[in-house]
Design a protein around this motif. Structure first.
Motif, PDB file in Angstrom:
ATOM      1  N   LEU A   1      93.087 -23.803 103.043  1.00 51.19           N
ATOM      2  CA  LEU A   1      93.530 -22.502 102.382  1.00 51.19           C
ATOM      3  C   LEU A   1      92.670 -21.538 102.823  1.00 51.19           C
ATOM      4  O   LEU A   1      91.532 -21.560 103.143  1.00 51.19           O
ATOM      5  N   PRO A   2      93.074 -20.142 102.704  1.00 54.05           N
ATOM      6  CA  PRO A   2      92.391 -18.795 103.259  1.00 54.05           C
ATOM      7  C   PRO A   2      91.360 -18.430 102.188  1.00 54.05           C
ATOM      8  O   PRO A   2      90.463 -17.717 102.439  1.00 54.05           O
ATOM      9  N   ALA A   3      91.300 -19.212 100.968  1.00 54.96           N
ATOM     10  CA  ALA A   3      90.200 -18.727  99.885  1.00 54.96           C
ATOM     11  C   ALA A   3      90.185 -19.969  98.828  1.00 54.96           C
ATOM     12  O   ALA A   3      91.323 -20.709  98.882  1.00 54.96           O
ATOM     13  N   ASP A   4      89.510 -19.911  98.147  1.00 64.47           N
ATOM     14  CA  ASP A   4      89.031 -20.899  97.117  1.00 64.47           C
ATOM     15  C   ASP A   4      90.137 -20.826  95.624  1.00 64.47           C
ATOM     16  O   ASP A   4      90.357 -19.792  95.477  1.00 64.47           O
ATOM     17  N   VAL A   5      90.384 -21.965  95.495  1.00 59.97           N
ATOM     18  CA  VAL A   5      91.153 -22.418  94.329  1.00 59.97           C
ATOM     19  C   VAL A   5      90.400 -22.549  92.986  1.00 59.97           C
ATOM     20  O   VAL A   5      89.379 -23.575  93.161  1.00 59.97           O
ATOM     21  N   GLU A   6      90.414 -21.545  92.039  1.00 56.68           N
ATOM     22  CA  GLU A   6      89.471 -21.883  90.858  1.00 56.68           C
ATOM     23  C   GLU A   6      90.431 -22.780  89.859  1.00 56.68           C
ATOM     24  O   GLU A   6      91.311 -22.514  89.651  1.00 56.68           O
ATOM     25  N   VAL A   7      89.612 -23.945  89.480  1.00 54.93           N
ATOM     26  CA  VAL A   7      90.050 -24.800  88.528  1.00 54.93           C
ATOM     27  C   VAL A   7      89.132 -25.308  87.488  1.00 54.93           C
ATOM     28  O   VAL A   7      87.742 -25.469  87.473  1.00 54.93           O
ATOM     29  N   THR A   8      89.741 -25.127  86.144  1.00 55.14           N
ATOM     30  CA  THR A   8      88.876 -25.483  85.035  1.00 55.14           C
ATOM     31  C   THR A   8      89.674 -26.683  84.393  1.00 55.14           C
ATOM     32  O   THR A   8      90.750 -26.666  83.972  1.00 55.14           O
ATOM     33  N   GLU A   9      88.604 -27.574  84.089  1.00 51.90           N
ATOM     34  CA  GLU A   9      89.028 -28.956  83.564  1.00 51.90           C
ATOM     35  C   GLU A   9      88.551 -28.999  81.878  1.00 51.90           C
ATOM     36  O   GLU A   9      87.713 -28.797  81.720  1.00 51.90           O
TER      37      GLU A   9
ATOM     38  N   GLU B   1      93.780 -21.256  89.008  1.00 50.78           N
ATOM     39  CA  GLU B   1      93.865 -19.938  89.218  1.00 50.78           C
ATOM     40  C   GLU B   1      94.120 -19.792  90.936  1.00 50.78           C
ATOM     41  O   GLU B   1      92.945 -20.040  91.528  1.00 50.78           O
ATOM     42  N   VAL B   2      95.200 -19.230  91.386  1.00 52.09           N
ATOM     43  CA  VAL B   2      95.299 -19.367  92.731  1.00 52.09           C
ATOM     44  C   VAL B   2      95.144 -17.876  93.079  1.00 52.09           C
ATOM     45  O   VAL B   2      95.926 -16.966  92.774  1.00 52.09           O
ATOM     46  N   PRO B   3      94.285 -17.326  93.951  1.00 44.57           N
ATOM     47  CA  PRO B   3      93.926 -15.701  94.262  1.00 44.57           C
ATOM     48  C   PRO B   3      95.111 -15.334  94.995  1.00 44.57           C
ATOM     49  O   PRO B   3      95.905 -16.015  95.769  1.00 44.57           O
ATOM     50  N   ALA B   4      95.252 -13.885  94.980  1.00 41.50           N
ATOM     51  CA  ALA B   4      96.397 -13.307  95.839  1.00 41.50           C
ATOM     52  C   ALA B   4      96.366 -13.665  97.223  1.00 41.50           C
ATOM     53  O   ALA B   4      97.451 -13.815  97.749  1.00 41.50           O
ATOM     54  N   VAL B   5      95.323 -13.828  97.870  1.00 46.31           N
ATOM     55  CA  VAL B   5      95.230 -14.081  99.418  1.00 46.31           C
ATOM     56  C   VAL B   5      95.722 -15.498  99.758  1.00 46.31           C
ATOM     57  O   VAL B   5      96.499 -15.438 100.575  1.00 46.31           O
ATOM     58  N   VAL B   6      95.611 -16.361  98.778  1.00 43.86           N
ATOM     59  CA  VAL B   6      96.442 -17.623  99.129  1.00 43.86           C
ATOM     60  C   VAL B   6      97.871 -17.552  98.792  1.00 43.86           C
ATOM     61  O   VAL B   6      98.721 -17.973  99.836  1.00 43.86           O
ATOM     62  N   CYS B   7      98.176 -16.670  97.689  1.00 45.03           N
ATOM     63  CA  CYS B   7      99.620 -16.382  97.520  1.00 45.03           C
ATOM     64  C   CYS B   7     100.451 -15.746  98.516  1.00 45.03           C
ATOM     65  O   CYS B   7     101.492 -16.133  98.838  1.00 45.03           O
ATOM     66  N   GLU B   8      99.788 -14.805  98.995  1.00 45.34           N
ATOM     67  CA  GLU B   8     100.219 -14.068 100.474  1.00 45.34           C
ATOM     68  C   GLU B   8     100.411 -14.840 101.495  1.00 45.34           C
ATOM     69  O   GLU B   8     101.302 -14.799 102.343  1.00 45.34           O
ATOM     70  N   ASP B   9      99.397 -15.654 101.857  1.00 43.60           N
ATOM     71  CA  ASP B   9      99.370 -16.812 103.076  1.00 43.60           C
ATOM     72  C   ASP B   9     100.742 -17.544 102.978  1.00 43.60           C
ATOM     73  O   ASP B   9     101.516 -17.965 103.655  1.00 43.60           O
TER      74      ASP B   9
ATOM     75  N   LYS C   1     102.950 -26.682  96.098  1.00 45.58           N
ATOM     76  CA  LYS C   1     102.504 -27.765  97.172  1.00 45.58           C
ATOM     77  C   LYS C   1     101.301 -27.636  97.752  1.00 45.58           C
ATOM     78  O   LYS C   1     100.534 -28.891  98.075  1.00 45.58           O
ATOM     79  N   ARG C   2     100.893 -26.550  98.160  1.00 42.83           N
ATOM     80  CA  ARG C   2      99.585 -26.525  98.951  1.00 42.83           C
ATOM     81  C   ARG C   2      98.299 -26.529  98.209  1.00 42.83           C
ATOM     82  O   ARG C   2      97.210 -26.776  98.421  1.00 42.83           O
ATOM     83  N   THR C   3      98.474 -25.924  96.907  1.00 34.80           N
ATOM     84  CA  THR C   3      97.331 -25.963  96.125  1.00 34.80           C
ATOM     85  C   THR C   3      96.905 -27.054  95.155  1.00 34.80           C
ATOM     86  O   THR C   3      95.998 -27.384  94.822  1.00 34.80           O
ATOM     87  N   LEU C   4      98.095 -27.833  95.007  1.00 36.42           N
ATOM     88  CA  LEU C   4      98.056 -28.949  94.169  1.00 36.42           C
ATOM     89  C   LEU C   4      97.056 -30.090  94.517  1.00 36.42           C
ATOM     90  O   LEU C   4      96.140 -30.704  93.785  1.00 36.42           O
ATOM     91  N   PRO C   5      96.953 -30.280  95.720  1.00 39.82           N
ATOM     92  CA  PRO C   5      95.866 -31.327  96.343  1.00 39.82           C
ATOM     93  C   PRO C   5      94.720 -30.929  95.985  1.00 39.82           C
ATOM     94  O   PRO C   5      93.465 -31.673  95.727  1.00 39.82           O
ATOM     95  N   HIS C   6      94.162 -29.691  96.126  1.00 42.72           N
ATOM     96  CA  HIS C   6      92.956 -29.042  95.966  1.00 42.72           C
ATOM     97  C   HIS C   6      92.525 -28.924  94.473  1.00 42.72           C
ATOM     98  O   HIS C   6      91.640 -29.424  94.158  1.00 42.72           O
TER      99      HIS C   6
END
Length: 536
Positions: free
Chosen positions: A81-89, A102-110, A158-163
């Motif tokens: 991914l072009p940026a980090d995905v923030e996850v709170t457990e 939380e998926v940042p805008a740069v990942v969504c744009e990609d 699909k792309r952020t779930l594994p992260h």
């Protein structure tokens, strides 16, 4: 709505007895023939709370972490991914975890650009050659803004779930991942902020707590053995049964029923109630042409035999009896019933003298009565030993599930329940040969859910037994010979081939391993337990 994703994480599999015909392995460990003795391979799990990806220093003491997108921190199977995905457990009930992503805008744009690229390759727009660049506004108008947005959100998921799932790698249960955020809410967030937030709930391997700690190391077990399996008694009864089969039945015309006779009866029964309108028939107690050997009086309702002694052919007797509280049918325990019995036929046995001349007829290969007795006793001793071992295993497993506290995940409960229900259906199908309509009815979601609800206590006990066994195997570092595993896998595969059934060799290997581990745990427990046997 909830979105369900299938992942290749931890799998809970059905017991080997549901996958293949009975092999030498299952015969040597009879308790494993029962679905409730499924031994899930949970001892290989890590119950650590440590995350598997590097954390920012400011997050090391919290349940908030960053799923990094660099090659060093992300599995090669994951999309960079072009940026980090923030996850709170956040911990949830029933051994589940909520992951707030939380998926940042740069990942969504990609993801958006990738979707546009794919639509460009696939879309057939008048005036443009396939695969050639199309103005974005033209492409969106052709595909539909709503469709592009939905495809983008699906791509993000699909792309952020594994992260996002990195923190529960090795702990998550198979097919338990649920995206609980409504799709419409995700659409609204993405549309207004060009970023995305969603929540996942995933079941994780439950932690086993022993009460008392290490209590399994000093078990005190009382095993109740049914008197019917006592080898001496059973061999005598078998000899008697074989001897009686050599006799001839003679009709009785000049007297009533005596002990030793055989009688054919028509039996009916109703409940006893002061209000006659409330009297009901008892179908399970009714029988037509019932052949009753009076020497088997201990196998029928107490008082029944005494009540029909003296009855003559063609005579009818009526008498009250009470079903004891120990009666096998729970709905009849304590019920006061009025029985009506008609004697249809009455016989006595004409038996030959019991001596060595009958040996061959009693048991082929024997020449003396003593040989018959010894052979029958030896067979019954083997049956007694097998039954004793099974009763011991069951008593230990029953004790284990009472000694642990565990928060059972709902997905594990449902899967174990479906396995047990599936085994029950297989047994019913084998016994009754259900037609397609009957099978469809019994396999319906309603029927399965009713089973899960009615058998909740039993299913929970099974799971706790499995978890306890797996935990002991891990704690005590138990092992078994590799050659034993190889041999039993080969036996199972040969059984599949003999029955011309398809099979998955890797799955068979896993299941055989679980069975062997379970047997090893029971062997260890029996060596360290104080076991007392009582005859009932």
């Amino acid at each position: 709505m909830e979105l369900h994703f299938s992942t290749t994480l931890l799998k809970f599999k059905p017991p080997l007895s549901l996958l293949s015909p009975i092999t030498s392995l299952s015969l040597k460990t009879p308790f494993l023939l029962q679905p409730k003795k499924n031994l899930s391979n949970l001892h290989t799990l890590s119950y650590s709370r440590q995350f598997f990806l590097p954390l920012h220093p400011s997050h090391r003491n919290s349940n908030h972490f960053t799923a990094f997108s660099s090659p060093a921190s992300v599995d090669s199977a994951k999309d960079r991914l072009p940026a980090d995905v923030e996850v709170t457990e956040t911990e949830e009930p029933n051994s589940s975890v909520r992951l707030s992503v939380e998926v940042p805008a740069v990942v969504c744009e990609d993801c958006y650009q990738r979707v546009i690229h794919e639509f460009t390759k696939l879309a057939k727009i008048p005036g443009f050659r396939p695969g050639k660049k199309v103005p974005e506004t033209v492409l969106i108008n052709h595909v539909g803004k709503k469709n592009v947005q939905k495809a983008t959100i699906e791509s993000i998921l699909k792309r952020t779930l594994p992260h996002a799932m990195s923190s529960v790698t090795g702990r998550a249960l198979n097919d338990s991942i649920r995206i609980v955020t409504k799709f419409s809410d995700m659409e609204e967030t993405y549309s207004s902020q060009k970023s995305l937030r969603y929540d996942i709930i995933v079941d994780v391997a439950p932690e086993v707590k022993w009460v008392p700690e290490n209590g399994y190391k000093n078990l005190k077990i009382v095993v109740e053995i049914d008197s019917d399996i006592d080898a001496q008694r059973a061999s005598e009864q078998e000899l008697k049964r074989r001897y009686k089969s050599l006799g001839l039945l003679r009709i009785i015309t000049d007297r009533g029923l005596q002990i030793g006779d055989v009688v054919v009866l028509d039996i009916s029964a109703t409940t006893i109630d002061q209000d006659e309108s409330s009297v009901q028939k008892i179908p399970s107690a009714e029988s037509k042409g019932f052949h009753f050997d009076t020497e088997d009086g201990d196998k029928v309702l107490p008082g029944f035999l005494d009540s029909i002694i003296g009855i003559r052919q063609g005579e009818t007797k009526s008498f009250p009896l009470v079903f004891p509280e120990s009666w096998r049918q729970e709905n009849l325990r304590g019920v006061h019933a009025q029985f009506t019995v008609e004697c249809k036929e009455l016989f006595y046995r004409e038996l030959p003298e019991l001596n060595d001349s009958l040996a061959e007829k009693l048991l082929p290969g024997c020449t003396t009565l003593e040989q018959v007795k010894e052979s029958l006793l030896q067979r019954c001793l083997e049956v007694e030993q097998t039954a004793k071992e099974q009763a011991t295993d069951n008593a230990i497993l029953d004790q284990l599930h009472k000694m642990i506290e565990v928060d059972i995940p709902q997905s594990l409960f449902e899967e174990q329940g479906r396995q047990l229900y599936g085994a029950q259906l297989l047994q019913i199908q084998a016994n009754m040969k259900l037609n397609e309509q009957q099978l469809a009815s019994l396999s319906s979601p309603k029927a399965v859910n009713e089973y899960l609800e009615s058998q909740k206590e039993n299913i929970t006990s099974v799971i706790k037994q499995n978890l306890a066994v797996g935990d002991i195997f891990r704690r005590e570092n138990l092992q078994f010979p590799t050659e034993e595993l190889v041999k039993e896998v080969e036996n199972s595969i040969s059984e599949f081939k003999r029955h011309k059934q398809e099979y998955d060799e890797e799955r068979i290997r896993e299941q055989v391993q679980e069975v062997l581990e379970g047997a090893k745990v029971l062997e260890w427990l029996k060596e360290h337990a104080e076991i007392e046997y009582k005859t009932r």
